[in-house]
Design an enzyme around this catalytic site. Structure first.
Site: not given
Length: 333
Positions: A14, A89, A128, A160, A171
């Protein structure tokens, strides 16, 4: 004008696609996380409220996030649209956002869902890496081997904490429980547009762009007109269909006649077999003739008997008369 919301699981891309759309169309990417960090850094009133909540280890309320979104969309660069990333969300946030956008006169044009398999999501999230200075996102699976710095400013890349493998599963589970119901919610509103999120970045961007720019056409405005070519085609089709229909009707008539004839033939065969098995019935006419001949014979026998009776009497009387005559002649002598 481009007023859209981006939906998708963590790692669906996104943020990357939002940056591309922002660069091409000049509309701001509005991320709830970025808004919170910026507000805290600038020390705004909402930023202070958010900081106190986060310092207490609690989640920032929807009211604070919606206040930050309202403030961001009031800026000049959002006059031609926006790209909301990371908000809403859940269903409650979606309803609250809808009320806010209606109030400020900026309703949504579309909701884009980046559809990516879980296997791909895991690979993207675990690999990532992010530039601490400019925020550019990379992935170790696509970087040259040994690369650890940003190609733009040479800053060291970092991972992260929530991109670690032990956290990714949690998640994705939270996304399935809370955010995935938004797919059905926006589908009912006619705003959802699903985009295949796997493949080359350029290919995915082309799909995103096409989905973002596509405008739904209300059913009341759709008009169907018949062209001459289409009408001619229908006429010729109808003409060619007539002989076919006739032949089909003849064929069906023959089939029906055969179907009717078969039971009749079978019944006739069965009756013939039964008649052959039964003994021949005695004719009434011969019986009648036999009765008549018997009667005639009986009558003729009666007549013959009657005829014989006078002859017998006559035969019996003749000797008696002759004897009497002899007796009379003797007496005379």
């Amino acid at each position: 004008m481009m007023r859209i919301v981006l939906l998708g699981a963590p790692g669906s891309g996104k943020g990357t696609q939002a940056q591309r759309l922002m660069a091409k169309y000049g509309v701001p990417q509005v991320s709830s996380g970025d808004l919170l960090r910026d507000a805290v850094a600038r020390g705004t009133e909402l930023g202070k409220q958010a900081k106190s909540v986060m310092d207490a280890g609690q989640l920032v309320s929807d009211e604070i996030v919606l206040g930050l979104i309202r403030e961001r969309l009031s800026r000049a660069d959002a006059a031609n649209g926006f790209i909301l990333d990371g908000f809403p969300r859940n269903i409650d946030q979606a309803n609250a956002l809808n009320a806010l956008l209606k109030e400020i006169g900026q309703p949504l044009d579309a909701v884009l869902l980046l559809d990516v398999r879980n296997q791909t999501l895991m690979q993207r999230l675990a690999g990532r890496r992010i530039c601490q200075k400019c925020g550019t996102v990379y992935n170790i699976h696509s970087l040259p081997p040994g690369t650890t710095t940003c190609a733009k400013d040479g800053t060291e890349l970092y991972q992260r904490p929530d991109d670690k493998e032990e956290v990714i599963g949690k998640r994705l589970a939270v996304y399935d429980q809370q955010t995935k119901p938004l797919v059905a919610h926006y589908s009912k509103l006619g705003l959802l547009r699903k985009v295949a999120g796997e493949g080359e970045l350029e290919q995915v961007f082309e799909r995103m762009e096409a989905a973002a720019l596509a405008k739904p056409v209300p059913a009341s405005k759709v008009k169907v007109t018949k062209t001459r070519a289409a009408s001619k085609g229908k006429t010729s089709a109808a003409k060619s269909a007539k002989p076919a229909a006739r032949s089909a009707s003849k064929t069906s008539a023959k089939v029906k006649a055969k179907a009717k004839a078969k039971p009749a033939k079978q019944a006739a065969k069965k009756s013939a077999k039964k008649a052959a098995k039964k003994p021949a019935a005695k004719s009434k006419a011969p019986a009648a003739k036999r009765k008549t001949s018997a009667k005639v014979a009986k009558k003729s026998s009666k007549r013959a008997a009657a005829a014989r009776r006078p002859a017998k009497k006559a035969a019996g009387k003749a000797p008696a008369k002759a004897a009497r005559r002899v007796t009379k002649a003797r007496k005379k002598k």
